[in-house]
Design an enzyme around this catalytic site. Structure first.
Site, PDB file in Angstrom:
ATOM      1  N   LYS A 122     -15.849  28.434 -31.045  1.00 30.90           N
ATOM      2  CA  LYS A 122     -16.218  27.650 -29.365  1.00 30.90           C
ATOM      3  C   LYS A 122     -15.372  28.575 -27.950  1.00 30.90           C
ATOM      4  CE  LYS A 122     -19.286  25.221 -28.360  1.00 30.90           C
ATOM      5  NZ  LYS A 122     -19.688  23.629 -28.605  1.00 30.90           N
ATOM      6  N   TYR A 148      -9.486  -5.353  13.407  1.00 30.07           N
ATOM      7  CA  TYR A 148      -9.085  -4.927  11.688  1.00 30.07           C
ATOM      8  C   TYR A 148      -8.749  -5.920  11.119  1.00 30.07           C
ATOM      9  CZ  TYR A 148      -5.563  -3.851   8.515  1.00 30.07           C
ATOM     10  OH  TYR A 148      -4.684  -3.090   7.249  1.00 30.07           O
ATOM     11  N   SER A 172     -12.161  24.727 -28.940  1.00 30.60           N
ATOM     12  CA  SER A 172     -12.876  23.275 -29.029  1.00 30.60           C
ATOM     13  C   SER A 172     -11.902  23.151 -30.146  1.00 30.60           C
ATOM     14  CB  SER A 172     -13.734  23.496 -30.102  1.00 30.60           C
ATOM     15  OG  SER A 172     -14.089  22.356 -31.191  1.00 30.60           O
ATOM     16  N   GLU A 213     -18.104  21.965 -15.525  1.00 30.06           N
ATOM     17  CA  GLU A 213     -18.753  20.850 -16.159  1.00 30.06           C
ATOM     18  C   GLU A 213     -17.533  19.676 -15.566  1.00 30.06           C
ATOM     19  OE1 GLU A 213     -19.292  20.927 -20.795  1.00 30.06           O
ATOM     20  OE2 GLU A 213     -17.764  21.101 -20.341  1.00 30.06           O
ATOM     21  N   ASN A 267      -2.045  -1.392  13.576  1.00 27.72           N
ATOM     22  CA  ASN A 267      -3.372  -0.481  13.416  1.00 27.72           C
ATOM     23  C   ASN A 267      -3.768   0.132  14.325  1.00 27.72           C
ATOM     24  OD1 ASN A 267      -3.043  -3.139  12.730  1.00 27.72           O
ATOM     25  ND2 ASN A 267      -4.330  -4.847  13.922  1.00 27.72           N
ATOM     26  N   THR A 277     -38.407  27.836 -11.117  1.00 28.28           N
ATOM     27  CA  THR A 277     -38.443  26.328 -10.614  1.00 28.28           C
ATOM     28  C   THR A 277     -38.680  25.650 -12.093  1.00 28.28           C
ATOM     29  OG1 THR A 277     -40.910  26.641 -10.323  1.00 28.28           O
ATOM     30  CG2 THR A 277     -39.505  27.195  -8.808  1.00 28.28           C
ATOM     31  N   HIS A 278     -38.649  24.283 -12.094  1.00 25.89           N
ATOM     32  CA  HIS A 278     -38.316  23.563 -12.474  1.00 25.89           C
ATOM     33  C   HIS A 278     -37.971  23.694 -13.984  1.00 25.89           C
ATOM     34  CE1 HIS A 278     -42.237  21.347 -10.692  1.00 25.89           C
ATOM     35  NE2 HIS A 278     -41.970  22.414 -11.221  1.00 25.89           N
ATOM     36  N   SER A 295       0.692  -0.967  -0.043  1.00 27.52           N
ATOM     37  CA  SER A 295       0.155   0.114   0.224  1.00 27.52           C
ATOM     38  C   SER A 295       0.751   1.210   0.239  1.00 27.52           C
ATOM     39  CB  SER A 295      -0.963  -0.046   1.207  1.00 27.52           C
ATOM     40  OG  SER A 295      -0.254  -0.503   2.362  1.00 27.52           O
TER      41      SER A 295
END
Ligand code: ARG
Length: 485
Positions: free
Chosen positions: A300, A334, A294, A307, A127, A172-173, A40
């Site tokens: 663009k 553990y 773009s 996003e 642990n 709304t909506h 790990s």
């Protein structure tokens, strides 16, 4: 011994006498396949600094217990400091043969101290160590996240302040509903982030419990006092049950939840900015520094920051559900499954720390098209409710008022006009209750001013809200700065 590869994969070959913390009863070395599965260090190495902090506290404890002499403690602390510096400057690195961060650091200690380095393991186990390290790491990073949240909130508050009394069509909506101050809408997002910051602060109170001293599961037969260790490490208290101390990962799951919900809020803000910056809305323009182009369409300008904020909520939610699934059904105490706790929380921290500054930059550089917002505020018959409530004040039952205004809206649609454009003669034709003074309520300014109850969108209520949020954000930022290590 080679170092951990950039892909995070450690090789399985354990030639050259690896440091193993559990070799005593084993005849041969571990199979490559086991080593590859079990390692790990490629992700828990980031706990090194916290492991060393806990080691210093543990060394002092062994000294108090008479298990390290004055000279040994001095040498031990010096070696730990040296190792810390070497980790910091990169001259000490984990190798492919180090199973985890604890193993790597014990190797570093042995390299510096010889057999004295082997004394530090008395009275503790990986642990309690790993549970302590992870809490320390997360408590620090929760503060970092709260300060990044405060920066985003400040950016939103400043934009809210700058757009003053600019109205917007509240929705709304996703349909025009009633006029609101655009500042009110921006501050709604600040409220959500304030709850996120509050959640991390509440979380911190529950996370401030130290597992160190619980040993493997049952506590230590050596005279170590977990409460002293807890105080030294800045925890509020020590875990009252050693079995719970090493198996509890509530703090990790709860952290992932707080992070996931902050991610959901970032996603909702991101979605709004995507909409607002579209040609159809035209409410805001994104600064070039926070937009992308773009590869094919030269015209663009894309809202990628917003996003990605929206998209990354998915991995935060996934991390939370994955961790809950890992924890479900584990017997006390553990179990190695618990090693799976780290990647989701680390990913949550990394994700928020990369999204929050980008969103703060995006928001603070947005150009808000106040004219467009103002023009849109009454469109779509957003004053219809005000009209119905005007009729109610004149004694018309709301049910009837609703019908009357509904008819008027249809009349406007048929005649391609807006509520405030209807002539007095036409108003009375629709209903005798619609007398000329109705025009008083047919203004956006009037509609906004009328919503002056607590929490409403009236300018004076929004100004109060803004001031209260500024104070809350400053307090959260101060909390975040105060706790830093
Ligand atoms: N790397 C381990 C983890 O993260 C450390 C604890 C290992 N303990 C053990 N008994 N094998 O969970």
């Amino acid at each position: 011994m080679g170092e951990i590869g950039r892909d995070g994969q450690a090789g399985g070959a354990h030639g050259g006498g690896p440091t193993r913390l559990w070799g005593g009863r084993f005849e041969g070395g571990p199979a490559d396949a086991l080593a590859r599965l079990s390692v790990s260090v490629q992700f828990d190495w980031r706990l090194a600094r916290y492991d060393l902090l806990a080691s210093r506290a543990h060394a002092r404890m062994l000294h108090r217990a008479g298990l390290l002499s004055d000279g040994e403690l001095e040498a031990m602390l010096k070696a730990l400091d040296d190792l810390d510096r070497a980790c910091e400057d990169g001259s000490f690195r984990p190798t492919v043969a180090d199973e985890d961060v604890h193993t790597a650091l014990e190797r570093g200690l042995l390299e510096r101290l010889g057999s004295l380095g082997g004394k530090l393991r008395a009275g503790r186990s990986r642990n309690d160590q790993v549970a302590t390290d992870l809490r320390l790491y997360l408590r620090d990073h929760a503060r970092l996240i709260v300060s990044r949240l405060a920066e985003l909130q400040t950016a939103l508050i400043s934009q809210a302040e700058a757009c003053g009394d600019t109205p917007a069509p509240g929705m709304t909506h996703l349909q025009h509903a009633q006029p609101v101050l655009f500042a009110h809408q921006l501050l709604a997002h600040v409220q959500a982030f304030a709850r996120d910051a509050g959640r991390l602060r509440d979380w911190d109170r529950r996370a401030a419990v130290s597992p160190l001293g619980a040993g493997a599961l049952a506590g230590s037969s050596l005279p170590v006092d977990p409460r002293v260790l807890a105080t030294e490490l800045g925890f509020d208290s020590a875990a009252p049950n050693s079995m719970d101390a090493v198996s509890d990962r509530d703090f990790a799951a709860e952290f992932c939840f707080a992070a996931a919900l902050a991610g959901v809020h970032l996603s909702r803000l991101g979605e709004e900015i995507v909409l607002w910056s579209s040609q159809e809305f035209g409410w805001v323009e994104i600064d070039d520094a926070y937009a992308t182009g773009s590869s094919i369409m030269p015209q663009k300008k894309n809202p990628d920051v917003a996003e990605l904020a929206r998209g990354k909520a998915g991995r935060l939610i996934g991390g939370l559900t994955g961790l809950l699934a890992t924890l479900k059904g584990l017997p006390l105490t553990y179990n190695r499954d618990l090693q799976e706790d780290k990647e989701p929380v680390f990913d949550a921290v990394d994700t928020l720390l990369v999204v929050l500054p980008a969103m703060a930059g995006l928001v603070s550089t947005l150009r808000i098209n106040t004219e467009r917002l103002r023009g849109g505020a009454p469109s779509g018959f957003t004053l219809a409710t005000d009209l119905a409530e005007y009729l109610v004040r004149r004694g018309v039952p709301f049910r009837e008022a609703h019908e009357i205004v509904g008819h008027l809206v249809v009349w406007c649609q048929v005649h391609d006009t807006d509520l405030d454009q209807v002539s007095e003669a036409d108003l009375v034709r629709v209903s005798p209750h619609l007398t000329p003074d109705v025009r008083e309520v047919l203004s956006v300014g009037g509609a906004l001013a009328a919503r002056k109850g607590y929490g409403g969108t009236a300018p004076e209520r929004v100004a109060e809200q803004l001031a209260a949020l500024r104070a809350a954000v400053d307090a959260a930022a101060a909390w975040a700065a105060a706790g830093g290590r």
